[in-house]
Write an enzyme that holds these catalytic residues in place. Structure first.
Site, PDB file in Angstrom:
ATOM      1  N   GLY A 114       8.976 -45.975  20.160  1.00 35.77           N
ATOM      2  CA  GLY A 114      10.028 -46.656  19.399  1.00 35.77           C
ATOM      3  C   GLY A 114       9.944 -46.405  17.896  1.00 35.77           C
ATOM      4  CB  ALA A 150       5.997 -36.616  27.414  1.00 30.93           C
ATOM      5  N   GLY A 151       8.135 -38.660  26.194  1.00 28.64           N
ATOM      6  CA  GLY A 151       9.232 -39.556  26.567  1.00 28.64           C
ATOM      7  C   GLY A 151      10.453 -38.682  26.708  1.00 28.64           C
ATOM      8  CG  HIS A 152      10.476 -35.503  28.671  1.00 27.55           C
ATOM      9  ND1 HIS A 152       9.925 -34.482  29.397  1.00 27.55           N
ATOM     10  CD2 HIS A 152       9.864 -35.457  27.453  1.00 27.55           C
ATOM     11  CE1 HIS A 152       9.016 -33.854  28.667  1.00 27.55           C
ATOM     12  NE2 HIS A 152       8.949 -34.436  27.488  1.00 27.55           N
ATOM     13  CB  THR A 153      16.082 -39.596  26.982  1.00 22.72           C
ATOM     14  OG1 THR A 153      15.062 -40.063  26.103  1.00 22.72           O
ATOM     15  CG2 THR A 153      17.082 -40.699  27.258  1.00 22.72           C
ATOM     16  CG  ASP A 189      10.751 -36.800  20.515  1.00 24.04           C
ATOM     17  OD1 ASP A 189      10.396 -36.981  21.687  1.00 24.04           O
ATOM     18  OD2 ASP A 189      10.182 -37.319  19.540  1.00 24.04           O
ATOM     19  N   GLY A 230      15.167 -32.774  23.284  1.00 20.95           N
ATOM     20  CA  GLY A 230      16.156 -33.007  24.348  1.00 20.95           C
ATOM     21  C   GLY A 230      15.765 -32.275  25.620  1.00 20.95           C
ATOM     22  CE  LYS A 231       9.786 -31.740  25.317  1.00 22.11           C
ATOM     23  NZ  LYS A 231      10.094 -32.291  23.991  1.00 22.11           N
ATOM     24  N   GLY A 259      26.005 -33.862  23.409  1.00 24.11           N
ATOM     25  CA  GLY A 259      25.894 -35.299  23.670  1.00 24.11           C
ATOM     26  C   GLY A 259      24.830 -35.523  24.728  1.00 24.11           C
ATOM     27  CD  GLN A 287       3.252 -33.736  24.367  1.00 26.95           C
ATOM     28  OE1 GLN A 287       2.583 -32.977  25.038  1.00 26.95           O
ATOM     29  NE2 GLN A 287       3.640 -34.908  24.850  1.00 26.95           N
ATOM     30  CG  LEU A 303      26.852 -28.456  17.352  1.00 23.27           C
ATOM     31  CD1 LEU A 303      26.141 -27.565  16.337  1.00 23.27           C
ATOM     32  CD2 LEU A 303      27.858 -27.638  18.157  1.00 23.27           C
TER      33      LEU A 303
HETATM   34  P1  GDP Z   1      12.622 -34.898  24.852  1.00 24.42           P
HETATM   35  O1  GDP Z   1      11.349 -35.580  24.591  1.00 24.42           O
HETATM   36  O2  GDP Z   1      12.650 -33.492  24.345  1.00 24.42           O
HETATM   37  O3  GDP Z   1      13.064 -34.967  26.294  1.00 24.42           O
HETATM   38  O4  GDP Z   1      13.733 -35.675  24.008  1.00 24.42           O
HETATM   39  P2  GDP Z   1      13.909 -37.279  23.880  1.00 24.42           P
HETATM   40  O5  GDP Z   1      14.463 -37.791  25.153  1.00 24.42           O
HETATM   41  O6  GDP Z   1      12.662 -37.885  23.367  1.00 24.42           O
HETATM   42  O7  GDP Z   1      14.948 -37.351  22.690  1.00 24.42           O
HETATM   43  C1  GDP Z   1      16.193 -36.743  22.758  1.00 24.42           C
HETATM   44  C2  GDP Z   1      17.270 -37.821  22.570  1.00 24.42           C
HETATM   45  O8  GDP Z   1      18.499 -37.191  22.291  1.00 24.42           O
HETATM   46  C3  GDP Z   1      17.523 -38.650  23.812  1.00 24.42           C
HETATM   47  O9  GDP Z   1      17.907 -39.942  23.439  1.00 24.42           O
HETATM   48  C4  GDP Z   1      18.669 -37.936  24.510  1.00 24.42           C
HETATM   49  O10 GDP Z   1      19.459 -38.785  25.320  1.00 24.42           O
HETATM   50  C5  GDP Z   1      19.462 -37.475  23.306  1.00 24.42           C
HETATM   51  N1  GDP Z   1      20.207 -36.222  23.468  1.00 24.42           N
HETATM   52  C6  GDP Z   1      19.874 -35.104  24.164  1.00 24.42           C
HETATM   53  N2  GDP Z   1      20.788 -34.119  23.948  1.00 24.42           N
HETATM   54  C7  GDP Z   1      21.701 -34.634  23.092  1.00 24.42           C
HETATM   55  C8  GDP Z   1      22.861 -34.097  22.443  1.00 24.42           C
HETATM   56  O11 GDP Z   1      23.232 -32.940  22.616  1.00 24.42           O
HETATM   57  N3  GDP Z   1      23.524 -34.938  21.596  1.00 24.42           N
HETATM   58  C9  GDP Z   1      23.138 -36.216  21.362  1.00 24.42           C
HETATM   59  N4  GDP Z   1      23.849 -36.948  20.512  1.00 24.42           N
HETATM   60  N5  GDP Z   1      22.059 -36.749  21.954  1.00 24.42           N
HETATM   61  C10 GDP Z   1      21.334 -35.969  22.787  1.00 24.42           C
HETATM   62  P1  IMO Z   2       8.011 -35.368  23.993  1.00 26.95           P
HETATM   63  O1  IMO Z   2       7.529 -34.678  25.251  1.00 26.95           O
HETATM   64  C1  IMO Z   2       7.225 -36.096  19.775  1.00 26.95           C
HETATM   65  C2  IMO Z   2       3.028 -36.537  18.594  1.00 26.95           C
HETATM   66  C3  IMO Z   2       2.538 -37.891  18.123  1.00 26.95           C
HETATM   67  C4  IMO Z   2       1.485 -37.453  17.123  1.00 26.95           C
HETATM   68  C5  IMO Z   2       0.866 -36.232  17.801  1.00 26.95           C
HETATM   69  C6  IMO Z   2      -0.409 -36.503  18.569  1.00 26.95           C
HETATM   70  O2  IMO Z   2       8.771 -36.607  24.225  1.00 26.95           O
HETATM   71  O3  IMO Z   2       8.693 -34.385  23.102  1.00 26.95           O
HETATM   72  P2  IMO Z   2      -0.895 -37.703  20.891  1.00 26.95           P
HETATM   73  O4  IMO Z   2      -0.590 -39.093  21.372  1.00 26.95           O
HETATM   74  O5  IMO Z   2      -0.279 -36.655  21.716  1.00 26.95           O
HETATM   75  O6  IMO Z   2      -2.352 -37.485  20.672  1.00 26.95           O
HETATM   76  O7  IMO Z   2      -0.221 -37.631  19.421  1.00 26.95           O
HETATM   77  O8  IMO Z   2       1.863 -35.739  18.692  1.00 26.95           O
HETATM   78  N1  IMO Z   2       3.665 -36.533  19.930  1.00 26.95           N
HETATM   79  C7  IMO Z   2       4.982 -36.375  20.125  1.00 26.95           C
HETATM   80  N2  IMO Z   2       6.006 -36.271  19.244  1.00 26.95           N
HETATM   81  N3  IMO Z   2       7.465 -36.003  21.098  1.00 26.95           N
HETATM   82  C8  IMO Z   2       6.462 -36.072  21.987  1.00 26.95           C
HETATM   83  O9  IMO Z   2       6.630 -35.845  23.306  1.00 26.95           O
HETATM   84  C9  IMO Z   2       5.146 -36.325  21.518  1.00 26.95           C
HETATM   85  N4  IMO Z   2       3.950 -36.469  22.122  1.00 26.95           N
HETATM   86  C10 IMO Z   2       3.051 -36.589  21.129  1.00 26.95           C
HETATM   87  O10 IMO Z   2       3.582 -38.623  17.520  1.00 26.95           O
HETATM   88  O11 IMO Z   2       2.092 -37.032  15.944  1.00 26.95           O
HETATM   89 MG    MG Z   3      10.608 -37.339  23.701  1.00 28.50          MG
END
Ligand code: GDP
Ligand code: IMO
Ligand code: MG
Length: 423
Positions: free
Chosen positions: A301, A39-42, A13, A15-16, A414, A223, A331
């Site tokens: 969530g 994974a959940g990439h936003t 998480d 911000g990939k 942001g 991850q 930042l």
């Molecule tokens: P990922 O799994 O690495 O792709 O990251 P996630 O999407 O799970 O979580 C990153 C969250 O931070 C998302 O809601 C993005 O929209 C948000 N985000 C990414 N870069 C920035 C940033 O520079 N500032 C802020 N405030 N939010 C960011």
């Molecule tokens: P993204 O790609 C954050 C965590 C789970 C748990 C551990 C093992 O969005 O960064 P699993 O379901 O993979 O067997 O769970 O890994 N986890 C993550 N934490 N971001 C993720 O993906 C994750 N994918 C798995 O919360 O601790």
């Molecule tokens: Mg994520």
């Protein structure tokens, strides 16, 4: 033209998704190489927000080939749903390709994931995403997994599926797990299999052809390094190699073809699920980071645990991944703070450590040693270049780079595409 790998250098998480989307402006292909719909990439594009779970984050740039590589584990029904939802929102999904070699997450994998978590003693729960990831990789490694290519042959798929349901029922029903009915489960899977058939290709050929044609390719990690099965906080990890090394096996390319490694680093630290987290702030400072940063899981969530930047862990991560450039995100979340801290070393049983310990149990006994930096108390979310950042923010970023031994390539202030600039 080059091949770049992008990895998270913390616990996920970072911000990939956003950074992949920004870098895809110049890329022709994005390849996911491990993990699954844990994974959940936003990605935010204008007023719209997309959360991608299996489909590569390049999908929002028209014309980018989006490959789900051989190292990914795929839940057919979930992938169907994700692709349909994207199509409903006007996104062209014809560029998606699913590797014939990718292993499938099957119904018993999800039941086993939930069962193991429920049965585990307190302190031993992993806090998984319950998507069946661990059991699917277990089947792969025990050489009983079902691969995507089997979906192309109905009779072959059905026979293998029935064998696996039988094996599951014999092994786990006596242990208290619910029995599976092969006919009913096959019927549920049928629509997903039919939808996915045209997308199943030999992705190794596709990716290596793109390399030979000198296309710009991005390999998208899921991850983060500290969740890597070998290098993370074992056993509180996921079941794949999230590191840049995993990109080669998970995409089917040779190490010599990788030109650049990007490490995505959040300006502080978060973690979802169980496991050690030395710099966690279990107080109102942590709550403030969670609220300002919107730190709630994009997949489940769940509230994310928050804490200061851990330079010991990040340095270990940059070393293992061979990070050339960092993309430092979020930042702006630190803008209001009077003081910003960085953990520079660990004190364990009275001894000082600057290397990340191999024993996860030791991490629970860590006393983090912090360095304090004055905050900048100024909004950074409208900055469009390095020179527009407040002096203290620049000093903080420079110190982070020095401590983790990597150069900053991108700064993100942001969630939007425009809230990003090069260093
Ligand atoms: P990922 O799994 O690495 O792709 O990251 P996630 O999407 O799970 O979580 C990153 C969250 O931070 C998302 O809601 C993005 O929209 C948000 N985000 C990414 N870069 C920035 C940033 O520079 N500032 C802020 N405030 N939010 C960011
Ligand atoms: P993204 O790609 C954050 C965590 C789970 C748990 C551990 C093992 O969005 O960064 P699993 O379901 O993979 O067997 O769970 O890994 N986890 C993550 N934490 N971001 C993720 O993906 C994750 N994918 C798995 O919360 O601790
Ligand atoms: Mg994520």
């Amino acid at each position: 033209m080059s091949v770049s790998v992008l990895v998270g250098v913390q616990w996920g998480d970072e911000g990939k998704g956003k950074i992949i989307d920004v870098l895809t402006q110049n890329a022709e292909m994005v390849v996911r190489y491990q993990g699954g719909n844990n994974a959940g990439h936003t990605v935010e594009v204008g007023p719209e927000k997309f959360v991608l779970h299996i489909v590569p984050s390049g999908i929002l740039r028209k014309g980018t080939a989006c490959v789900i590589g051989n190292g990914v584990v795929v839940d057919p029904a979930e992938l169907k749903l994700e692709m349909e939802k994207l199509a409903e929102r006007g996104i062209d999904i014809s560029c998606v390709e699913l590797s014939a070699r990718a292993h499938l997450i099957m119904p018993w994998h999800k039941l086993l994931d939930a069962f193991k978590e429920k049965k585990a003693d307190p302190g031993k729960k992993i806090g998984t995403t319950m998507r069946g990831i661990g059991p699917a990789y277990t089947s792969k490694m025990s050489r009983t997994g079902i691969r995507a290519l089997e979906m192309l042959d109905d009779a072959r798929f059905e026979a293998h599926f029935r064998d696996e349901v039988k094996a599951y029922n014999e092994m786990y029903v006596p242990q208290g797990m619910e029995a599976l009915d092969a006919d009913a489960e096959l019927a549920k899977l049928k629509p997903a299999i039919e939808l996915l058939k045209p997308y199943i290709k030999d992705s190794i050929v596709t990716v290596n052809k793109a390399i030979a044609e000198k296309k710009e390719i991005l390999l998208e990690g899921a991850q983060g390094m500290l969740l890597d099965i070998d290098h993370g906080t074992y056993p509180f990890v996921t079941s794949s190699n999230t590191t840049s090394g995993g990109a080669c096996t998970g995409a089917g390319i040779a190490p010599r073809n990788v030109d650049t490694v990007w490490g995505v680093l959040k300006a502080y630290t978060t973690r979802v699920g169980e496991g050690p987290f030395p710099t966690e702030l279990k107080n109102e400072e942590g709550d403030a980071l969670r609220n300002k940063g919107g730190e709630f899981g994009a997949t489940t969530g769940r509230p994310r645990r928050c804490g200061w930047l851990d330079a010991v862990a990040a340095r270990h991560s940059c070393m293992i991944n061979g990070v050339d450039y960092l993309a430092i995100t979020k930042l702006d979340v630190l803008d209001d703070l009077d003081t910003v801290k960085i953990c520079t070393a660990y004190k364990i049983d009275g001894e000082i450590y600057t290397d990340f310990p191999a024993d996860t149990a030791a991490l629970d006994r860590i006393e983090p040693i912090y360095e304090s930096h004055p905050g900048w108390k100024q909004a950074t979310n409208t900055a469009t270049c390095w020179d527009e950042l407040p002096e203290n923010a620049k000093k903080y970023l420079e110190r982070v780079c020095e401590l983790v031994n990597a150069k900053a390539g991108i700064i993100s202030v942001g969630p939007k595409r425009a809230q990003t600039f090069k260093r």
